[in-house]
Design a protein around this motif. Structure first.
Motif, PDB file in Angstrom:
ATOM      1  N   UNK A 398       0.827  -1.204   0.000  1.00  0.00           N
ATOM      2  CA  UNK A 398       0.000   0.000   0.000  1.00  0.00           C
ATOM      3  C   UNK A 398       0.863   1.257   0.000  1.00  0.00           C
ATOM      4  N   UNK A 399       1.966   1.232   0.759  1.00  0.00           N
ATOM      5  CA  UNK A 399       2.849   2.389   0.798  1.00  0.00           C
ATOM      6  C   UNK A 399       3.670   2.515  -0.487  1.00  0.00           C
ATOM      7  N   UNK A 400       4.006   1.370  -1.082  1.00  0.00           N
ATOM      8  CA  UNK A 400       4.761   1.400  -2.342  1.00  0.00           C
ATOM      9  C   UNK A 400       3.979   2.117  -3.437  1.00  0.00           C
ATOM     10  N   UNK A 401       2.686   1.845  -3.484  1.00  0.00           N
ATOM     11  CA  UNK A 401       1.861   2.410  -4.548  1.00  0.00           C
ATOM     12  C   UNK A 401       1.813   3.933  -4.499  1.00  0.00           C
ATOM     13  N   UNK A 402       1.982   4.485  -3.295  1.00  0.00           N
ATOM     14  CA  UNK A 402       1.917   5.948  -3.161  1.00  0.00           C
ATOM     15  C   UNK A 402       3.298   6.527  -2.882  1.00  0.00           C
ATOM     16  N   UNK A 403       4.335   5.801  -3.299  1.00  0.00           N
ATOM     17  CA  UNK A 403       5.712   6.260  -3.064  1.00  0.00           C
ATOM     18  C   UNK A 403       5.932   7.643  -3.650  1.00  0.00           C
ATOM     19  N   UNK A 404       6.711   8.422  -2.931  1.00  0.00           N
ATOM     20  CA  UNK A 404       7.074   9.754  -3.417  1.00  0.00           C
ATOM     21  C   UNK A 404       8.298  10.215  -2.626  1.00  0.00           C
ATOM     22  N   UNK A 405       9.463   9.891  -3.162  1.00  0.00           N
ATOM     23  CA  UNK A 405      10.702  10.275  -2.490  1.00  0.00           C
ATOM     24  C   UNK A 405      11.732  10.652  -3.547  1.00  0.00           C
TER      25      UNK A 405
END
Length: 810
Positions: A398-405
């Protein structure tokens, strides 16, 4: 179909169970601490690399394998990312499908118990995500096992479009651009150099077939044609492929294949003495280090390529030198099983660092993306990670899909399909030094931008090669399809009245508008020059002066005849009928003025209506007059009763009225159903438009026939009186006027049939004026002369003497 797939899956699964024991035995040959493939940690990452299956591929994946190890070590040494949590890894040498399944199943199990269908979050191992695999075929083999429990699988090389389907691969992401992006760049390169006739060679697997299908879809609707395509495998007959490409006269060859396949193809091209081609390399082999050094490669042509940008990962070089300075296991070479041998290869640090760097960034980004997702899952933003949180793979997903770094100055994000929403491609050229020199780039994000510096390319032919099935047609020529490919055609010059516009339709000549013209072979139309006779035209002025002069003469004659109304000359000319003729000639004269200037619907009607209407009455008067002359001198004595009836019932006026009404009705119905109207005549000259009045033959055939009939009757009656007294021969005068009338319209018809221009309208007006003057000058003017200058001939005695002499002779 479904039952067969299920049976195949179950067979593979049970085969994997049998191989598990051999896997555990092989991995136990070395201590855990001594293996490069294993590192303990709070959370595990799995890595799938193909190191020992293929020599060429294995060399490059050895670099990527070491890059994953470095990335994990870098993260573990970081105080910002996962500060109080350690990452470990379990890396498998993904050398074959059969040998890989036991290790993969081990990842999915707890304490050696294989439970791939257990309900999450129960009975899950410490593996949070998987990095790999390299090829699409390998990913298709193992990905379904991870998808069942939503374990994130972040691939650094699988580019097939099928992985974008989230209904089939819900936990699959990738840090390498999908095939569609590579194909887009390749198509842009082809269009940049105006190549339209290409061959597409691809590896015959999921990756290559997907690339071919994407390429065919991408070039649909463009000028590019796929002249030849072929899937490549270990049994490919390369000489036959090159013969077919040569027979098709294809210059540009796209090679969409991994390094080991491209190497075999290029080496074969060198051996087969293939020359003067343009090779476009896919991102899988465009940065190959060995092929540019191959003897004779300069002879095969120019090699361009699409590649991931060359990225230098800070600290990686030091890591390799330090890592390769250690010995992990003395008995590593004793292992015959390829999943987790103790040391990865015998390569020196320099050899590893000089390998193809195409996928450095994708591997580095994949590990960091998982680490950032785990960082957010464990809520590490406060400087420490919350160890009380139980992390599961689906939470990391779930966190991978919204990655932003941000990583190496790039903002790493994924789109809704799990594809990278960042990055760019480099466009490279293999120069004479054997280097892949960057000559351009294609940015995807944040804005789409494509650029190639042509000056950096040294073409083998010293100029940009052409690659066409047919040479481009000359300007003004359309393409005529020749075969099944739209790029194969013949050329045909567009005829006059049409033009050729490549952007609108290269296969059709486009008709010019009615107000335009073009010569044969034109690329555009020119505006036609609008032609009409203005009122200021010298010819128009002279005719209008003549028309006004006719009115003046007619009025003057009317006054003269009125003064001398009771004289023999006036009575012999027609008496009261003369004034009707004068009136009709004046009204007919009105038509002349409507032949000049820009025409309207009303002006076109007025061109014909006054002349046809009132000239008909004039002719009817002359018919009656001719008949009366012949009747008096030749018929009255023989048929006295007929003469008395004619006189009693005013036969001449009945006839004139009948003709007037008939002509009026014919003109009324004709103008009701098909009136004359303005018409742009474009067929006379190619570059001019003549503004004329279009007439319907059906509408005006009746009035014209009536006029011709009257002329015919008038001519018959007047000819019958040709032997009347010379000084009393109105019949001869009428005959002469009719001959002038007929000659006038014969001349007009002849000129009209031979010469078409705006002067025809002037000539038409002149013909009408001449028709009016023929009677005015040659019938009435001699009588005016007698009245004015020979009054002795205008007496009763003179006329009676002429009649008596004629009667005596008869």
């Amino acid at each position: 179909m479904v039952n067969g797939s299920f049976t195949s899956t179950m067979k593979t699964f049970f085969l994997s169970l049998l191989l598990l024991e051999s896997f555990l035995h092989a991995s136990a040959q070395c201590t855990v601490q001594g293996s490069e493939f294993h590192l303990e940690g709070d959370y595990l990452l799995a890595g799938l690399f193909n190191i020992h299956h293929d020599i060429l591929q294995g060399l490059n994946e050895n670099l990527l394998f070491q890059l994953m190890r470095f990335s994990v070590e870098e993260i573990n040494n970081s105080t910002d990312l996962l500060p109080n949590v350690s990452l470990g890894y379990e890396i498998f040498d993904h050398c074959s499908d059969i040998h890989s399944f036991p290790g993969i199943l081990k990842l999915l199990s707890v304490d050696g118990l294989i439970q791939p269908w257990a309900e999450p979050p129960k009975n899950l191992s410490k593996v949070m995500a998987v990095v790999g695999t390299y090829t699409s075929t390998q990913a298709l083999t193992v990905a379904p096992l991870f998808m069942m429990d939503l374990i994130p699988m972040v691939s650094y090389g699988a580019a097939s479009s099928v992985f974008s389907r989230k209904q089939n691969f819900p936990s699959f992401l990738r840090t390498v651009h999908p095939n569609k992006d590579v194909i887009e760049v390749i198509v842009n390169i082809i269009q940049h150099f105006n190549w339209s006739w290409v061959a597409f060679l691809h590896i015959d697997d999921d990756y290559g077939n997907d690339g071919r299908e994407l390429f065919i879809k991408k070039i649909d609707g463009t000028e590019i044609c796929l002249g030849y395509t072929k899937g490549l495998d270990q049994h490919t007959n390369y000489s036959q492929i090159f013969r077919q490409i040569e027979a098709q006269k294809i210059t540009t060859i796209i090679v969409f294949a991994p390094e080991w396949t491209a190497e075999a193809l290029i080496k074969s091209a060198i051996q087969q003495n293939v020359t003067n081609k343009v090779w476009i390399a896919g991102d899988a082999w465009s940065l190959n280090k060995e092929l540019p050094k191959e003897k004779g490669i300069q002879n095969i042509g120019t090699i361009l390529g699409v590649s991931e940008p060359k990225v230098t990962v800070p600290g990686f070089s030091d890591f390799i030198h330090h890592s390769k300075g250690q010995t992990h296991c003395e008995n590593a070479e004793q292992s015959m099983f390829c999943n987790q041998v103790c040391n990865s290869s015998s390569l020196t640090p320099e050899e590893i660092l000089n390998l193809d760097p195409s996928y450095n960034l994708p591997v580095y980004a994949a590990v960091h993306a998982i680490a950032h997702a785990l960082h957010n899952t464990l809520q590490c933003d406060s400087g420490r990670c919350d160890r009380n949180i139980t992390a599961y793979p689906y939470m990391v997903l779930a966190e991978l899909k919204i990655s932003n770094f941000t990583l190496l100055n790039q903002s790493v994000t994924f789109d809704e399909n799990g594809d990278p929403n960042y990055g760019s491609y480099s466009i490279v050229f293999w120069n004479q030094s054997g280097d892949a020199q960057q000559i351009g780039f294609h940015n995807f994000y944040p804005n789409l931008y494509f650029f190639i510096d042509n000056s950096k390319i040294q073409w083998k032919t010293n100029e940009v090669p052409t690659s066409r099935c047919s040479q481009e047609c000359d300007e003004g020529s359309k393409k005529m399809p020749d075969g099944i490919h739209r790029c194969c055609f013949k050329c045909e010059i567009c005829p006059k009245g049409t033009y050729f516009n490549k952007t609108e339709d290269p296969y059709e000549c486009i008709n010019c508008k009615e107000t335009e013209w073009s010569a044969a072979g034109s690329t555009s139309c020119n505006l036609r020059e609008l032609e009409f006779v203005p009122f200021t035209d010298i010819g128009a002025i002279l005719i209008m002066v003549g028309a006004w002069a006719l009115v003046v003469l007619t009025v003057a004659m009317s006054v003269l005849f009125a003064i001398n109304y009771n004289t023999p000359v006036v009575r012999s000319a027609g008496g009261p009928m003369c004034f009707l003729i004068f009136f009709c000639l004046c009204l007919s004269n009105v038509s002349v003025f409507f032949y000049f200037g820009k025409h309207t619907a009303s002006s076109c009607v007025m061109r014909l209506l006054p002349f046809l209407m009132f000239y008909t009455v004039s002719l009817a008067c002359f018919v009656v007059r001719s008949f009366q002359i012949v009747f008096i001198f030749k018929i009255a004595a023989k048929f006295p009763k007929l003469h008395s009836v004619w006189i009693k019932y005013h036969g001449q006026w009945l006839f004139i009225t009948l003709i007037f009404v008939t002509q009026a009705l014919l003109l009324l119905f004709g103008n009701m159903f098909a009136p004359a109207k303005p018409h742009n005549e474009t067929s006379w000259y190619p570059d001019k438009t003549f503004l004329i009045c279009g007439m319907s033959n059906e509408a005006y055939v009746g009035p014209v026939v009536l006029i011709v009939s009257l002329c015919f009757l008038c001519f018959i009656f007047s000819y019958m009186g040709k032997d009347l007294p010379k000084n009393y021969n109105e019949a001869k005068a009428i005959t002469f006027c009719l001959l002038l009338l007929i000659l006038t319209w014969i001349i007009f018809a002849t000129v009209f049939s031979l010469h078409r221009s705006k002067d025809i309208q002037t000539l038409n007006a002149l013909a009408i004026l001449s028709s009016l003057y023929s009677f005015l000058l040659w019938y009435f003017m001699p009588k005016c002369y007698i009245i004015i200058f020979q009054s002795h001939r205008n007496t009763q005695e003179y006329f009676q003497g002429l009649i008596q002499n004629y009667t005596t002779r008869k």
